[in-house]
Design a protein around this motif. Structure first.
Motif, PDB file in Angstrom:
ATOM      1  N   TYR A  27     -70.961 -21.665  18.004  1.00 42.63           N
ATOM      2  CA  TYR A  27     -72.038 -20.890  18.600  1.00 42.63           C
ATOM      3  C   TYR A  27     -73.358 -21.621  18.422  1.00 42.63           C
ATOM      4  O   TYR A  27     -73.705 -22.058  17.334  1.00 42.63           O
ATOM      5  CB  TYR A  27     -72.113 -19.493  17.972  1.00 42.63           C
ATOM      6  CG  TYR A  27     -70.977 -18.623  18.419  1.00 42.63           C
ATOM      7  CD1 TYR A  27     -71.050 -17.928  19.620  1.00 42.63           C
ATOM      8  CD2 TYR A  27     -69.803 -18.537  17.673  1.00 42.63           C
ATOM      9  CE1 TYR A  27     -69.996 -17.142  20.057  1.00 42.63           C
ATOM     10  CE2 TYR A  27     -68.746 -17.754  18.110  1.00 42.63           C
ATOM     11  CZ  TYR A  27     -68.849 -17.062  19.296  1.00 42.63           C
ATOM     12  OH  TYR A  27     -67.802 -16.293  19.726  1.00 42.63           O
ATOM     13  N   VAL A  67     -64.602 -21.968  18.353  1.00 44.60           N
ATOM     14  CA  VAL A  67     -65.827 -21.816  19.129  1.00 44.60           C
ATOM     15  C   VAL A  67     -67.035 -22.117  18.251  1.00 44.60           C
ATOM     16  O   VAL A  67     -67.168 -21.593  17.159  1.00 44.60           O
ATOM     17  CB  VAL A  67     -65.938 -20.380  19.676  1.00 44.60           C
ATOM     18  CG1 VAL A  67     -67.210 -20.229  20.484  1.00 44.60           C
ATOM     19  CG2 VAL A  67     -64.728 -20.067  20.541  1.00 44.60           C
ATOM     20  N   TRP A  77     -72.595 -13.425  19.312  1.00 47.70           N
ATOM     21  CA  TRP A  77     -73.846 -13.848  19.952  1.00 47.70           C
ATOM     22  C   TRP A  77     -75.037 -12.970  19.564  1.00 47.70           C
ATOM     23  O   TRP A  77     -76.172 -13.254  19.936  1.00 47.70           O
ATOM     24  CB  TRP A  77     -73.697 -13.853  21.474  1.00 47.70           C
ATOM     25  CG  TRP A  77     -72.883 -12.717  22.044  1.00 47.70           C
ATOM     26  CD1 TRP A  77     -71.568 -12.736  22.386  1.00 47.70           C
ATOM     27  CD2 TRP A  77     -73.343 -11.379  22.313  1.00 47.70           C
ATOM     28  NE1 TRP A  77     -71.161 -11.511  22.863  1.00 47.70           N
ATOM     29  CE2 TRP A  77     -72.238 -10.655  22.836  1.00 47.70           C
ATOM     30  CE3 TRP A  77     -74.569 -10.731  22.184  1.00 47.70           C
ATOM     31  CZ2 TRP A  77     -72.331  -9.318  23.212  1.00 47.70           C
ATOM     32  CZ3 TRP A  77     -74.661  -9.397  22.557  1.00 47.70           C
ATOM     33  CH2 TRP A  77     -73.551  -8.711  23.068  1.00 47.70           C
ATOM     34  N   THR A 112     -71.198 -18.273  24.123  1.00 47.74           N
ATOM     35  CA  THR A 112     -71.028 -19.277  23.070  1.00 47.74           C
ATOM     36  C   THR A 112     -72.328 -19.553  22.325  1.00 47.74           C
ATOM     37  O   THR A 112     -72.345 -20.370  21.409  1.00 47.74           O
ATOM     38  CB  THR A 112     -70.497 -20.586  23.661  1.00 47.74           C
ATOM     39  OG1 THR A 112     -71.470 -21.158  24.535  1.00 47.74           O
ATOM     40  CG2 THR A 112     -69.198 -20.358  24.415  1.00 47.74           C
TER      41      THR A 112
END
Length: 766
Positions: A16, A14, A610, A519
């Protein structure tokens, strides 16, 4: 090792993206954020707010959300369909005329409502004042009370108030007390002098407003006082509404360290034509003497004494015949005694048994004293939880009804529940059950109660119950938040992390943007209020300003919608936990719980990718929260980088005496300087916006200007917004709220997201 590899794999998969890399907020985004409360407050249905029982003990009135706003209904214990309690249009028209501004019939700002149909009157509170309106015509006015010789913040009398209009009469009406010069004169119905003092002077006056007659009309107690320091705060109204030239306003405003009125209770016995001072050794260095009352048998009177510094309190009883004074209860503390949560009850007003609240075992609990000078009172409640409020004491049944928190394991320790217990500590009985925050209103005869409970993720449930066995009679309404949910509402997340001692749980809320994307990474902003007088993280559902926490949450959501994570937590030094938790604030308001708050932030960042505090966090707050906001930037610049401070008491020596001496102590010492954000303002490193109401009567506006002076002399850049004519709540709940909120939001967007701002001047001119 297995879990470490999984975490690394997740990080690789992932990517971010900082939320600030998305498109910058435009004018429409700001308008939507600022308008969120107005747009959302009418979207719920059948949410009931705490009830007001009527004198008949059979009917109760409550506010409920309906299409378009709020309506007040009246309902009966015996059943029947609830109906409108009064004509809302008539009340709205009457209030509009009285206030000089439009009041909506669907948004009446009333509380503690009582109907008096016989006298065509609706009684209620509004903005901390008592009001009444005609039920049949548009006629409303605030109720006038005798404000004879008021005491500024409870400790210094206003000696400019006339003394001629107060003539307290004895219970049988045979005698009158009046002022002549600085002395007290007692006259009978023939206007003959029965008794008069002769020792009054400008430096030692009798306060006629304090007279308390015995029930047998043969004696009275009165306060003689040495006037304290008459400090005045002077403000200039630069832009009055009704004239061009400025006006000057003066306010009696005692501050920490000032000399307070030195009160001395004096017993006057008409039978023996004598007077006697209460032993000065028992009232030495009094901060305040209050709660004077005569026992039912009229043989004695009692009063409450608080020593300057708030580390000693006494209940003192004085015999009518001898004038002999004894200490019935004495409480001592090494830090502060929390007068905000004090409780005292004289059982049957007989002066033989007394109930007293104390934190002597580390939590706020109730004790039963038997006789005077009882050195080993019986502890009624006990455990690692605290009594929040005593609702009712039934002397005949020897039972106490009270609210408490922290008793239920596996539940938020701040949730309030209600209980009944016997004087001897037996038969502790819960009256509320749901895992939520409860607010119970009992009928005056204690036969029934309405229980309204909720959580930030649970809309208000309102139930009518029978007191003796807690039996549910009926649910008053089933809340409907489907429209609110459809508009994008999601409840805040509850987050708990360990405090500075790595043992104590710190509870808080996390508010995400409506368009939250896991994300991405979001800058974090903390909403801070760290006043020791309470705890502040909302525990109820969204009532949009009609219940504690409503405005906080909606304001947090509005700010979050511009691309932030907005949080609030209760750090050490705030109330409603153990005394040790609370005592962190003692002579230490500059701490503001920051060691706990910063650890909480870091724990959240470790759990949520996040949650971006890599470049520091933002912070905002008002009043004590404004003080903490500046404190964050000057005491912890390594973590807090951007702040918006409203109406701050930036130095506790500049603020009102009552609030500050309670927590910072007396005399004023170096701890005041150490906690002063003003003294350290020159150490500012981050971005600061200061907002203040020009006419703040709660916190001296000079506190703000002294900070400004320090910043200017230190060559620091900052922003300042003064609201002409604005009070303590200017820009938050009064005054140009939308404008001030937009300025706050813009400051964070520019400084934390580094995003360009719309040209609001150009947009507003279209």
């Amino acid at each position: 090792m297995k879990f470490a590899h999984l975490a690394l794999l997740s990080t690789l998969i992932v990517t971010y993206t900082p939320a600030s890399q998305a498109s910058s907020p435009d004018t429409a985004d700001f308008e939507a954020a600022v308008s969120l409360r107005e747009n959302w407050k009418t979207l719920t249905r059948d949410i009931v707010f705490p009830a007001d029982w009527q004198p008949d003990n059979e009917t109760f009135i409550y506010r409920k959300t309906v299409a378009g706003g709020f309506t007040w209904f009246i309902e009966s214990v015996s059943g029947g369909k609830p109906v409108k309690a009064f004509d809302h249009d008539i009340i709205a028209r009457g209030l509009s005329v009285a206030l000089g501004s439009e009041v909506s019939s669907s948004d009446l700002p009333l509380s503690h409502v009582t109907l008096d149909n016989e006298n065509d009157t609706l009684h209620f509170n509004m903005d901390y004042e008592s009001w009444q309106c005609s039920l049949s015509r548009a006629d409303c006015h605030a109720q006038e009370y005798d404000h004879y010789r008021p005491k500024a913040f409870g400790v210094v009398r206003d000696l400019t108030v006339s003394l001629e209009d107060r003539v307290p009469a004895s219970p049988d009406g045979k005698y009158r007390a009046m002022q002549e010069g600085y002395n007290l004169v007692i006259k009978n119905g023939n206007d003959d002098i029965v008794y008069q003092t002769s020792d009054g002077s400008a430096e030692n006056q009798y306060d006629i407003a304090s007279v308390k007659w015995s029930g047998e009309n043969d004696a009275l107690v009165v306060i003689r006082f040495v006037p304290g320091e008459a400090r005045y705060v002077t403000r200039v109204v630069a832009a009055p509404e009704n004239r061009l030239q400025p006006e000057v306003v003066k306010q009696l405003y005692p501050k920490p360290g000032d000399r307070v009125d030195a009160d001395q209770p004096v017993l006057i016995n008409l039978t023996t034509s004598s007077q006697q001072d209460v032993a000065r050794s028992l009232t030495d260095q009094a901060y305040i003497i209050s709660g004077i009352y005569w026992h039912k048998d009229n043989r004695a009177f009692s009063f409450h004494y608080t020593r300057r510094g708030h580390q000693q309190e006494r209940i003192i009883t004085v015999d009518k015949q001898s004038g002999h004074a004894t200490v019935a209860i004495e409480e001592n503390a090494e830090t502060f005694i929390n007068r905000w949560r004090g409780f005292y009850h004289d059982v049957n007003e007989a002066g033989k048994e007394r109930i007293w609240l104390s934190e002597r075992d580390g939590y706020a609990h109730l004790y039963l004293y038997d006789g005077d000078n009882d050195s080993q009172p019986q502890q009624i409640t006990q455990g690692n939880w605290l009594v929040r409020e005593v609702v009712h004491v039934d002397d005949e049944a020897r039972q106490i009804y009270f609210a408490a928190s922290g008793m239920n394991e596996g539940e938020d320790p701040y949730f309030t529940h209600y209980y009944r217990i016997n004087f001897d500590g037996t038969a502790l009985t819960p009256l509320t059950g749901a895992k939520a925050n409860h607010e119970v209103r009992f009928s005056n005869d204690m036969q029934w109660y309405v229980d309204v409970y909720s959580r930030p993720d649970l809309p208000n449930v309102a139930e009518l119950r029978r007191t003796k066995d807690s039996k549910l009679l009926r649910t008053l309404a089933k809340p409907d938040i489907s429209r609110l949910t459809a508009a994008g509402f999601t409840a805040p997340d509850v987050f708990v992390a360990k405090g500075r001692d790595d043992k104590t749980d710190i509870w808080g809320l996390i508010v995400k943007p409506q368009n939250f994307d896991a994300t991405k990474q979001y800058p974090v902003i903390e909403n801070i209020y760290a006043g020791p007088h309470d705890s502040f993280v909302p525990k109820n559902f969204w009532p949009f300003g009609y219940h504690s926490g409503g405005d906080k949450i909606i304001g947090m959501q509005a700010l979050a919608n511009l691309g932030f994570i907005v949080v609030q937590m209760d750090g050490m030094g705030t109330a409603n936990r153990s005394k040790a938790f609370h005592d962190v604030a003692w002579k230490n308001l500059g701490d503001s719980g920051f060691p706990d708050r910063i650890k909480w932030h870091k724990a959240a960042a470790a759990q949520y990718p996040w949650y971006d505090i890599s470049k520091g966090a933002g912070i905002y707050g008002a009043s004590a929260g404004g003080q903490s906001t500046l404190g964050a930037l000057v005491f912890h610049p390594e973590f807090y980088t951007t702040g918006v401070a409203y109406a701050g008491c930036y130095d506790n020596r500049m603020d009102k005496i009552s609030w500050n001496e309670l927590w910072m102590g007396y005399p004023v010492d170096q701890s005041y300087v150490a906690s002063s954000a003003m003294e350290h303002a020159g150490d500012l490193q981050g971005n600061l916006l200061i907002i203040n109401g020009e006419q703040d009567s709660n916190v001296d506006p000079a506190s703000t200007m002294q900070v400004v002076d320090k910043l200017v002399k230190a060559g620091k850049d900052f922003d300042l917004l003064i609201i002409p004519g604005g009070e303590h709540s200017a820009g938050r709940s009064t005054g140009p709220v939308d404008y001030v909120q937009r300025r706050q939001f813009s400051f964070f967007v520019e400084k934390l997201q580094h995003s360009p701002l719309p040209d609001f001047n150009q947009e507003s001119g279209k």
